[in-house]
Design a protein around this motif. Structure first.
Motif, PDB file in Angstrom:
ATOM      1  N   THR A 177       0.830  -1.214   0.000  1.00 49.66           N
ATOM      2  CA  THR A 177       0.000   0.000   0.000  1.00 49.66           C
ATOM      3  C   THR A 177       0.862   1.261   0.000  1.00 49.66           C
ATOM      4  O   THR A 177       0.531   2.236  -0.680  1.00 49.66           O
ATOM      5  N   LYS A 178       1.962   1.245   0.763  1.00 54.63           N
ATOM      6  CA  LYS A 178       2.867   2.401   0.737  1.00 54.63           C
ATOM      7  C   LYS A 178       3.513   2.549  -0.636  1.00 54.63           C
ATOM      8  O   LYS A 178       3.722   3.662  -1.121  1.00 54.63           O
ATOM      9  N   GLY A 179       3.820   1.394  -1.251  1.00 50.08           N
ATOM     10  CA  GLY A 179       4.398   1.438  -2.584  1.00 50.08           C
ATOM     11  C   GLY A 179       3.438   2.021  -3.604  1.00 50.08           C
ATOM     12  O   GLY A 179       3.825   2.832  -4.450  1.00 50.08           O
ATOM     13  N   VAL A 180       2.161   1.617  -3.517  1.00 52.72           N
ATOM     14  CA  VAL A 180       1.149   2.172  -4.419  1.00 52.72           C
ATOM     15  C   VAL A 180       1.034   3.675  -4.217  1.00 52.72           C
ATOM     16  O   VAL A 180       0.994   4.452  -5.176  1.00 52.72           O
ATOM     17  N   ALA A 181       0.979   4.095  -2.946  1.00 53.83           N
ATOM     18  CA  ALA A 181       0.863   5.533  -2.656  1.00 53.83           C
ATOM     19  C   ALA A 181       2.066   6.304  -3.208  1.00 53.83           C
ATOM     20  O   ALA A 181       1.913   7.386  -3.780  1.00 53.83           O
ATOM     21  N   PHE A 182       3.259   5.721  -3.037  1.00 51.27           N
ATOM     22  CA  PHE A 182       4.465   6.407  -3.490  1.00 51.27           C
ATOM     23  C   PHE A 182       4.544   6.465  -5.017  1.00 51.27           C
ATOM     24  O   PHE A 182       4.857   7.501  -5.598  1.00 51.27           O
ATOM     25  N   LEU A 183       4.237   5.350  -5.668  1.00 54.05           N
ATOM     26  CA  LEU A 183       4.361   5.282  -7.121  1.00 54.05           C
ATOM     27  C   LEU A 183       3.309   6.122  -7.842  1.00 54.05           C
ATOM     28  O   LEU A 183       3.498   6.488  -9.013  1.00 54.05           O
ATOM     29  N   THR A 184       2.221   6.418  -7.159  1.00 53.06           N
ATOM     30  CA  THR A 184       1.178   7.236  -7.799  1.00 53.06           C
ATOM     31  C   THR A 184       1.362   8.732  -7.552  1.00 53.06           C
ATOM     32  O   THR A 184       0.596   9.531  -8.102  1.00 53.06           O
ATOM     33  N   ILE A 185       2.353   9.106  -6.757  1.00 56.79           N
ATOM     34  CA  ILE A 185       2.608  10.539  -6.549  1.00 56.79           C
ATOM     35  C   ILE A 185       2.873  11.260  -7.870  1.00 56.79           C
ATOM     36  O   ILE A 185       2.274  12.314  -8.130  1.00 56.79           O
ATOM     37  N   PRO A 186       3.736  10.729  -8.764  1.00 58.02           N
ATOM     38  CA  PRO A 186       3.949  11.424 -10.047  1.00 58.02           C
ATOM     39  C   PRO A 186       2.677  11.537 -10.885  1.00 58.02           C
ATOM     40  O   PRO A 186       2.520  12.490 -11.645  1.00 58.02           O
ATOM     41  N   ILE A 187       1.776  10.573 -10.743  1.00 64.22           N
ATOM     42  CA  ILE A 187       0.519  10.628 -11.498  1.00 64.22           C
ATOM     43  C   ILE A 187      -0.350  11.775 -11.003  1.00 64.22           C
ATOM     44  O   ILE A 187      -0.830  12.606 -11.784  1.00 64.22           O
ATOM     45  N   PHE A 188      -0.543  11.845  -9.687  1.00 67.16           N
ATOM     46  CA  PHE A 188      -1.460  12.850  -9.142  1.00 67.16           C
ATOM     47  C   PHE A 188      -0.872  14.263  -9.199  1.00 67.16           C
ATOM     48  O   PHE A 188      -1.625  15.238  -9.289  1.00 67.16           O
ATOM     49  N   THR A 189       0.447  14.380  -9.167  1.00 68.86           N
ATOM     50  CA  THR A 189       1.019  15.725  -9.306  1.00 68.86           C
ATOM     51  C   THR A 189       0.830  16.266 -10.720  1.00 68.86           C
ATOM     52  O   THR A 189       0.900  17.482 -10.936  1.00 68.86           O
ATOM     53  N   ARG A 190       0.592  15.368 -11.679  1.00 74.77           N
ATOM     54  CA  ARG A 190       0.320  15.807 -13.048  1.00 74.77           C
ATOM     55  C   ARG A 190      -1.179  15.997 -13.309  1.00 74.77           C
ATOM     56  O   ARG A 190      -1.565  16.800 -14.151  1.00 74.77           O
ATOM     57  N   LEU A 191      -1.993  15.275 -12.576  1.00 78.73           N
ATOM     58  CA  LEU A 191      -3.440  15.417 -12.745  1.00 78.73           C
ATOM     59  C   LEU A 191      -4.000  16.593 -11.944  1.00 78.73           C
ATOM     60  O   LEU A 191      -5.047  17.149 -12.291  1.00 78.73           O
ATOM     61  N   LEU A 192      -3.321  16.946 -10.858  1.00 86.05           N
ATOM     62  CA  LEU A 192      -3.804  17.997  -9.970  1.00 86.05           C
ATOM     63  C   LEU A 192      -2.897  19.219 -10.036  1.00 86.05           C
ATOM     64  O   LEU A 192      -1.677  19.080 -10.155  1.00 86.05           O
ATOM     65  N   THR A 193      -3.459  20.380  -9.921  1.00 82.02           N
ATOM     66  CA  THR A 193      -2.647  21.592  -9.776  1.00 82.02           C
ATOM     67  C   THR A 193      -2.068  21.605  -8.361  1.00 82.02           C
ATOM     68  O   THR A 193      -2.564  20.893  -7.470  1.00 82.02           O
ATOM     69  N   PRO A 194      -1.027  22.397  -8.121  1.00 80.89           N
ATOM     70  CA  PRO A 194      -0.505  22.489  -6.751  1.00 80.89           C
ATOM     71  C   PRO A 194      -1.580  22.879  -5.733  1.00 80.89           C
ATOM     72  O   PRO A 194      -1.579  22.387  -4.597  1.00 80.89           O
ATOM     73  N   ALA A 195      -2.508  23.750  -6.155  1.00 76.39           N
ATOM     74  CA  ALA A 195      -3.588  24.150  -5.245  1.00 76.39           C
ATOM     75  C   ALA A 195      -4.490  22.955  -4.918  1.00 76.39           C
ATOM     76  O   ALA A 195      -4.876  22.740  -3.769  1.00 76.39           O
ATOM     77  N   ASP A 196      -4.833  22.157  -5.973  1.00 74.02           N
ATOM     78  CA  ASP A 196      -5.654  20.965  -5.755  1.00 74.02           C
ATOM     79  C   ASP A 196      -4.937  19.974  -4.843  1.00 74.02           C
ATOM     80  O   ASP A 196      -5.539  19.372  -3.944  1.00 74.02           O
ATOM     81  N   TYR A 197      -3.643  19.790  -5.088  1.00 70.64           N
ATOM     82  CA  TYR A 197      -2.859  18.856  -4.280  1.00 70.64           C
ATOM     83  C   TYR A 197      -2.834  19.309  -2.819  1.00 70.64           C
ATOM     84  O   TYR A 197      -2.893  18.491  -1.895  1.00 70.64           O
ATOM     85  N   GLY A 198      -2.750  20.641  -2.634  1.00 67.37           N
ATOM     86  CA  GLY A 198      -2.769  21.181  -1.283  1.00 67.37           C
ATOM     87  C   GLY A 198      -4.090  20.919  -0.581  1.00 67.37           C
ATOM     88  O   GLY A 198      -4.128  20.602   0.619  1.00 67.37           O
ATOM     89  N   VAL A 199      -5.193  21.020  -1.322  1.00 71.50           N
ATOM     90  CA  VAL A 199      -6.517  20.759  -0.740  1.00 71.50           C
ATOM     91  C   VAL A 199      -6.633  19.302  -0.288  1.00 71.50           C
ATOM     92  O   VAL A 199      -7.138  19.012   0.797  1.00 71.50           O
ATOM     93  N   THR A 200      -6.136  18.367  -1.137  1.00 73.35           N
ATOM     94  CA  THR A 200      -6.216  16.952  -0.760  1.00 73.35           C
ATOM     95  C   THR A 200      -5.362  16.652   0.466  1.00 73.35           C
ATOM     96  O   THR A 200      -5.744  15.843   1.318  1.00 73.35           O
ATOM     97  N   SER A 201      -4.218  17.305   0.576  1.00 75.56           N
ATOM     98  CA  SER A 201      -3.360  17.115   1.754  1.00 75.56           C
ATOM     99  C   SER A 201      -4.023  17.675   2.999  1.00 75.56           C
ATOM    100  O   SER A 201      -3.993  17.057   4.079  1.00 75.56           O
ATOM    101  N   LEU A 202      -4.623  18.860   2.870  1.00 73.21           N
ATOM    102  CA  LEU A 202      -5.338  19.462   3.991  1.00 73.21           C
ATOM    103  C   LEU A 202      -6.498  18.573   4.428  1.00 73.21           C
ATOM    104  O   LEU A 202      -6.732  18.372   5.621  1.00 73.21           O
ATOM    105  N   TYR A 203      -7.226  18.037   3.460  1.00 74.53           N
ATOM    106  CA  TYR A 203      -8.347  17.141   3.743  1.00 74.53           C
ATOM    107  C   TYR A 203      -7.869  15.915   4.535  1.00 74.53           C
ATOM    108  O   TYR A 203      -8.495  15.504   5.517  1.00 74.53           O
ATOM    109  N   THR A 204      -6.751  15.341   4.109  1.00 76.73           N
ATOM    110  CA  THR A 204      -6.215  14.153   4.788  1.00 76.73           C
ATOM    111  C   THR A 204      -5.845  14.461   6.239  1.00 76.73           C
ATOM    112  O   THR A 204      -6.071  13.642   7.137  1.00 76.73           O
ATOM    113  N   SER A 205      -5.285  15.638   6.465  1.00 79.51           N
ATOM    114  CA  SER A 205      -4.927  16.034   7.831  1.00 79.51           C
ATOM    115  C   SER A 205      -6.170  16.143   8.703  1.00 79.51           C
ATOM    116  O   SER A 205      -6.207  15.644   9.838  1.00 79.51           O
TER     117      SER A 205
END
Length: 468
Positions: free
Chosen positions: A27-55
């Motif tokens: 599961t950690k591997g999946v999360a790590f390997l998909t980081i490059p995917i989501f950084t390209r699908l999401l803007t930095p602002a979107d990525y920030g919102v998802t991180s804030l949501y997780t917190s």
């Protein structure tokens, strides 16, 4: 020799640990390997919102459930004649708590959503997500104490894979105008489905909804743990907040990446402790303290060997996983790894406190550690940069271990492992980490060091255990 190895591998604690280790790595591997995917699908602002949501999800799950998951392990032994009834009753209590908090949150939705920095659709998802996250974790914890490790592993892997697939699909096809909502919805949907099934399963199997005796027991164990777990969240995330505030996003990214390399140690720590706790509780219940200490030595040595192996190869891991702009993060690796090792040592004493039903003492030690972390971060990061965050994290985890050692051995007066056990552990981590610091830039000496670690623990610990 072969029969001895088979004996170890057929042990249910080892089996469970193997499954949990694989699951955590997967599961950690999946999360790590998909980081490059989501950084390209999401803007930095979107990525920030998802991180804030997780917190906020981490925080709200603890609060909205009253942290009732903290009672499921000890309840296995205090209510073993009606464990299913206990579990269903506590799960229903969690549902009632969720309903009460939900009403309050919805009534004051504008104030709460503004405070959290989330728009209303995400705010509503967050409320339900926190409940289903609790049910998922609660049921998986129950299964772990029943040694149903295959179910736990398969559900965890399935949730991870489906969540990633749905997030990508939602972002590309449904929520193109609000991609953060798409990613979060993809994570929420599988957890809500499995959580609903689990909730129905718990209630139908236990067939007890309201039991004041079970409720009182669970609340007395769990509520004092709320500050403990919230302090743990602060310990994990506060340094990044301060780095970003004072130094900017680039140092935060370098620091976070280096921490992700160290998280490999955490995967082993979590998997090992998850497998260790049910066996440890059984032996504590039967007062088999010598067996606990003997097996504890083996457990400690296995973890230390893994710690040393990963540490020796950490420079190569960083250079494989990122470009040169991240490599300066190597400077904090020894502090990051050291912090995780003391977190490992802390679990030995914290497990004793959990078994003896001393949740208030657990919270005190963790809160004190979090306060040290916060104060040192605010004071030192503006002066010394992000390396100060790594050093203060190590210091706070050393104090976390010391606080809990004093709690069990001096205040509760229940010595299971003893000071000699921990001094040997500290000696191991000190020698291995200092050796790494001396030869961090040289691969050959680190390979020699790795062979030395493997040889030492084989002859001093593992071979003896195989003979027994």
């Amino acid at each position: 020799m072969i029969d001895s190895i088979k004996k170890i591998m057929n042990n249910r604690v080892v089996k469970a640990g193997s499954w949990y280790t694989f699951t955590n790595f997967f599961t950690k591997g999946v999360a790590f390997l998909t980081i490059p995917i989501f950084t390209r699908l999401l803007t930095p602002a979107d990525y920030g919102v998802t991180s804030l949501y997780t917190s906020w999800l981490s925080i709200l799950t603890v609060i909205i459930s009253l942290d009732l998951m903290g009672s499921i392990g000890r309840g296995k032994f205090d209510f073993k004649e009606d464990y299913d009834g206990f579990a269903s009753s506590v799960a229903f209590l969690g549902f009632l708590s969720f309903l009460i908090f939900s009403i309050i949150l919805v009534i004051f939705r504008n104030a709460f959503s503004a405070f959290m920095g989330l728009d209303l659709p995400l705010f509503y998802i967050l409320i339900f997500h926190s409940f289903f996250d609790f049910i998922l974790n609660f049921t998986n914890a129950k299964f772990r104490f029943e040694y149903k490790y295959k179910i736990v592993s398969m559900v965890t892997i399935l949730t991870s894979l489906v969540g990633v697939a749905l997030s990508i699909y939602f972002i590309l096809n449904i929520f193109e105008a609000n991609r953060a909502l798409g990613k979060i919805s993809g994570q929420f949907l599988p957890i809500s489905i499995i959580g609903s099934f689990y909730f129905i399963f718990l209630l139908s199997k236990g067939k007890k909804f309201i039991n004041l005796r079970y409720w009182k027991y669970a609340l007395l164990l769990s509520i004092p743990l709320i500050p403990h777990n919230l302090s743990g969240i602060i310990n994990a995330q506060f340094d990044r907040i301060i780095i970003d505030k004072f130094l900017g996003s680039t140092p935060t990214g370098i620091y976070s990446f280096a921490y992700n390399v160290g998280m490999i140690v955490t995967v082993i720590l979590v998997a090992g402790n998850t497998a260790w706790i049910p066996w440890f509780y059984e032996k504590m219940e039967n007062k088999e303290y010598l067996k606990i200490k003997k097996r504890g030595n083996l457990y400690r040595d296995l973890f230390t060997m893994a710690y040393g192996a990963i540490l020796m190869f950490s420079p190569e891991l960083i250079k494989i996983m990122a470009d040169e702009s991240y490599w300066e993060g190597l400077i904090i690796i020894p502090y990051v790894f050291g912090a995780y090792y003391f977190q490992f040592l802390y679990t030995f004493e914290a497990n004793v406190e959990f078994f003896l039903k001393k949740p208030a003492l657990i919270s005190i030690g963790t809160i004190l550690s979090a306060v040290i972390n916060v104060v040192l971060n605010i004071w030192l990061i503006p002066i010394f940069g992000y390396i100060a965050a790594a050093v203060t994290t190590l210091i706070s985890y050393i104090f976390l271990f010391i606080f809990h050692y004093l709690m069990t051995n001096k205040i509760i007066k229940k010595t299971v492992y003893g000071i000699r056990f921990h001094l040997i552990s500290i000696l191991y981590v000190t020698i291995i980490t200092l050796y790494f610091v001396l030869f961090q830039s040289m691969l050959l000496p680190r390979l020699i060091g790795l062979l030395g670690i493997l040889g030492y623990f084989y002859f001093s610990s593992f071979r003896k255990y195989l003979k027994d």
